[in-house]
Design a protein around this motif. Structure first.
Motif, short mmCIF file in Angstrom:
data_model
loop_
_atom_site.label_atom_id
_atom_site.label_comp_id
_atom_site.label_asym_id
_atom_site.label_seq_id
_atom_site.Cartn_x
_atom_site.Cartn_y
_atom_site.Cartn_z
N ALA A 1 0.83 -1.20 0.00
CA ALA A 1 0.00 0.00 0.00
C ALA A 1 0.87 1.26 0.00
N SER A 2 2.05 1.17 0.61
CA SER A 2 2.98 2.29 0.64
C SER A 2 3.90 2.18 -0.56
N ASN A 3 3.68 3.02 -1.58
CA ASN A 3 4.51 2.98 -2.78
C ASN A 3 4.69 4.39 -3.32
N PHE B 1 -2.21 -4.90 4.09
CA PHE B 1 -0.81 -4.51 4.17
C PHE B 1 -0.64 -3.50 5.31
N ASP B 2 -0.22 -4.02 6.49
CA ASP B 2 0.15 -3.15 7.59
C ASP B 2 1.67 -3.07 7.69
N TRP B 3 2.33 -3.33 6.58
CA TRP B 3 3.79 -3.35 6.51
C TRP B 3 4.21 -2.87 5.12
N PHE B 4 5.48 -2.58 4.98
CA PHE B 4 6.03 -2.22 3.67
C PHE B 4 7.41 -2.85 3.55
N LEU B 5 7.95 -2.85 2.35
CA LEU B 5 9.22 -3.52 2.10
C LEU B 5 10.40 -2.62 2.44
N SER B 6 11.47 -3.26 2.89
CA SER B 6 12.69 -2.51 3.15
C SER B 6 13.34 -2.11 1.82
N ARG C 1 7.35 -2.81 9.74
CA ARG C 1 6.05 -2.38 10.25
C ARG C 1 6.01 -0.86 10.32
N GLU C 2 4.85 -0.33 10.66
CA GLU C 2 4.70 1.13 10.67
C GLU C 2 5.61 1.79 11.70
N ASP C 3 5.94 1.06 12.78
CA ASP C 3 6.87 1.61 13.77
C ASP C 3 8.32 1.33 13.40
N HIS C 4 8.56 0.87 12.17
CA HIS C 4 9.89 0.58 11.61
C HIS C 4 10.59 -0.58 12.32
N ARG C 5 9.83 -1.49 12.89
CA ARG C 5 10.41 -2.73 13.37
C ARG C 5 10.50 -3.69 12.18
#
Length: 385
Positions: free
Chosen positions: A166-168, A194-199, A217-221
């Motif tokens: 979703a984050s692109n 998608f509650d995550w995005f790719l590194s 994850r959204e908190d960058h874990r």
């Protein structure tokens, strides 16, 4: 003189232990050996046997800013401290009519097969057997947003995973698609949140037919997750064994054919730590190697899109790719001991690379392969040492 005929199972066991580059040549011995060598069962045995021991056949697939694709590797010398020689094979795809290079945006690897991504079509190829199959896909591909992986349910049922978080960069909707390679049919997978995005840079690979990637994850874990072709969903595997820092280079690789391996380098002191985890066992990460050499270069600068790949030679000596600081060259670094390392330039001149992936040749067959598939490309036979 009477010929000795070995039992079928014994012939299969012997051939399964032969390195692939010699095994390919043995196909012309007789029809029985040709059919035996191309069987799925022998290929699985051969791949499993050689993935657990260093065979000297590991390559890095590189693509420059033009159409040129190369498979680059190093050849170890008898004396460990002697610089290894560089091996470069031309993997560039050329159209048969007209005779022009084919532009490939990215390539991913799975057990000796390469998935090449183009504008509106994909190519699954085995460079060793020179087998290919073309697959049509949507034309909405974007180099920065869409991720690809090649995997399988069985060695006769390969699948292509294509997804967009979703984050692109262009705010397009998230999407997950799976293609069955043999039938060349696509299926859109619904109900995936998608509650995550790719590194970035992307770390994605295929281990025993299952795609794995490093996600945030959204908190960058940061954590490692897989895609299950049976259940048609992403599954979290485990958090990374270190606190994620976007300034520190990280990478995901396969270790000895049955384990995940993750690497982190501290951007301040250049220390590299590598952990491993069995793909099936419910165990925690185990620290495998630490490279603590202050003079070691930073393996890639911040905000690069080019990933890092690595593998181990005998005695767990690390071999890793390194982007030059000006992003106009690539080197292969070979760690000799706790204090020494060697740098081998992987390219001549100033050339920017658009993608990089690991590659180990095998005799895995391409599903849906037919001789007609090769009419669209011409294979270059040049080899440079």
């Amino acid at each position: 003189m009477m010929s000795l005929k070995l039992p079928y199972d014994l012939e299969e066991e012997i051939l399964s232990r032969v390195p692939w580059k010699f095994l390919a040549k043995l196909r012309c011995v007789c029809k029985l050996w040709n059919s035996l060598i191309l069987e799925e069962r022998l290929n699985k045995k051969n791949l499993s046997f050689h993935m657990h021991s260093y065979s000297g056949e590991h390559r890095f697939i590189l693509k420059d800013s033009g159409p040129t694709i190369s498979a680059v590797g190093i050849e170890e010398q008898k004396n460990v401290v002697d610089p290894p020689s560089l091996i470069v094979q031309d993997f560039t795809l050329i159209k048969a009519q007209p005779c022009n290079p084919i532009r490939v945006y990215k390539t991913v690897h799975c057990d000796g097969l390469l998935l090449c991504v183009m504008d509106n079509q994909l190519l699954v190829r085995n460079p060793l057997l020179k087998e290919t199959t073309w697959i049509k896909c949507g034309s909405d591909f974007h180099e920065l947003d869409d991720a690809y992986s090649l995997g399988y349910l069985s060695h006769c049922d390969y699948r292509i995973l294509r997804f967009r978080c979703a984050s692109n960069s262009r705010n397009r909707p998230s999407r997950v698609e799976v293609c069955e390679v043999a039938s060349k049919t696509w299926k859109v997978i619904d109900n995936i949140s998608f509650d995550w995005f790719l590194s970035v840079p992307l770390s994605i690979l295929s281990l025993r037919g299952t795609p794995y990637c490093i996600s945030l994850r959204e908190d960058h874990r940061a954590f490692v997750q897989s895609y299950d072709f049976y259940k048609e969903r992403f599954q979290p595997i485990d958090d990374l064994p270190f606190s994620y820092d976007e300034m520190n280079p990280i990478a995901l690789e396969i270790y000895k054919g049955d384990r995940l391996s993750v690497l982190e380098q501290c951007h301040k002191i250049r220390k590299i730590c590598i952990w491993v985890k069995h793909w099936l066992m419910l165990t925690s990460w185990t620290k495998l190697v630490v490279v603590d050499i202050p003079e070691f270069p930073l393996i890639y600068p911040r905000l690069t899109l080019l990933s890092t790949n690595y593998y181990f030679v005998k005695n767990n000596r690390l071999v890793i790719t390194c982007n030059d600081t000006d992003m106009k060259g690539l080197s292969i670094i070979r760690v000799i001991n706790d204090k020494e390392f060697q740098v081998i330039k992987a390219n001549e001149g100033e050339c920017r690379f658009s993608f990089l992936c690991s590659y180990v040749p095998s005799l895995a067959r391409v599903p849906g392969f037919s001789k007609q598939d090769t009419s669209r490309i011409r294979w270059r036979k040049r080899r440079f040492n």
